[in-house]
Design a protein around this motif. Structure first.
Motif: not given
Length: 52
Positions: A1-6
């Protein structure tokens, strides 16, 4: 999820950066065209004065 946000934040950053650069380039072009038109206008006025 953090990867998509970044990735989303990076994408938005690049879109904004591209937009600002393109906007600056076009505004410089518009200013140059306006200056050229002013010069042409002055030259036309001089030609009209000379012919009268």
């Amino acid at each position: 999820m953090l990867l998509y946000w970044l990735l989303g934040v990076a994408l938005v950053f690049f879109i904004i950066t591209y937009g600002v650069r393109y906007g600056i380039d076009t505004s410089k072009q518009v200013k140059a065209i306006k200056m050229e038109l002013r010069e042409i206008k002055k030259q036309l006025k001089e030609v009209n004065k000379d012919t009268k």
